[in-house]
Motif scaffolding. Structure first.
Motif: not given
Length: 274
Positions: A10-13, A40-44, A58-61
């Protein structure tokens, strides 16, 4: 619950840049096991590798990777005072830019994990059966919910639950794989007894649970003995089910307690057979 593979698709689409963070290795006490993963995406985010400071790092990296020209990274995290997390172990995380190939690999892994889950047969779609189906749907099980009364099943089944309308429940019990579990709570005491007897006589069940009171258990034990069955097999029977809070008969409470019983039973069975 949507798996990571479906979420990633869904995110890639939508055109999101996404990173996959995976626990590659663990040593000592850690909050998650090897193989645990998150997107991890930029906002979720979706999923978890253990929460706390570990997950924050992990999210930061991962987001730093998405803002770079790199496709992969590796993070070694000692879980001690240095990051304010007191597990005391060590976690190795891999971070990779996710694409369609990642989605395919996640989907294949999720299918393998689903196929390896233990089977639980839930007999009965009454009020306790409905509460149990909701509670058990959240667990790593393959749940088959069996009743002869099609109208007793809800219009929308809990995700991942297979409803089976059948007036031959003993056939489904006989066809279950070794190591399955059985929860018996039909609308008929006679059927309850027949199903419980058949489950106990298999000799390979991870869990056999019969709804009812101590009085019902005593009646079943007498009935079982009168049929010439081996009394030693009664040690494998849980009745009453969900008895940790004696006297609380609310279906949702029973369901929560039974879910815990079943997880413990399957874990114990797996430990004995491996």
């Amino acid at each position: 619950m949507t798996g990571l593979a479906e979420t990633l698709a869904e995110w890639l689409a939508r055109g999101d840049a996404v990173a996959l963070v995976t626990v590659a290795d663990t040593r000592g006490s850690t909050p998650r096991e090897a193989g645990a993963a998150m997107l991890v995406a930029r906002d979720r985010t979706r999923g978890t590798v253990g929460g706390g400071r570990l997950e924050w790092l992990a999210v930061e990296r991962a987001r730093a990777l998405l803002d770079s020209d790199h496709n992969a990274d590796r993070l070694e995290v000692p879980l001690g005072p240095a990051i304010g997390q007191c597990c005391g172990g060590h976690v190795t995380l891999t971070v990779e830019r996710a694409d369609a190939h990642t989605q395919d690999a996640l989907a294949a892994g999720e299918r393998r994990a689903a196929d390896a889950r233990p089977v639980l047969l839930l007999f009965g779609a009454g009020h306790v059966g409905k509460a149990l189906a909701v509670a058990l749907a959240l667990l790593p099980l393959r749940l088959r919910w069996i009743d002869s009364r099609a109208g007793e099943f809800p219009d929308r089944l809990p995700p991942g639950v297979e409803a089976v309308v059948s007036d031959r429940p003993l056939d489904h019990l006989a066809a279950a794989p070794a190591g399955a579990g059985y929860l018996v709570l039909t609308h008929s005491h006679a059927l309850d007894f027949d199903l419980t007897e058949a489950a106990l006589r298999r000799g390979d069940a991870a869990y056999v649970g019969l709804i009812g009171s101590a009085t019902k258990r005593s009646r079943f034990e007498r009935w079982y003995a009168a049929r010439g069955r081996d009394a030693a097999t009664l040690a494998g029977l849980t009745c009453p089910i969900g008895a940790a809070l004696t006297g609380d008969k609310r279906p949702e409470v029973i369901a929560a307690l039974v879910a815990a019983e079943i997880l413990v039973a399957f874990a114990g069975h797996a430990a004995k057979t491996t």
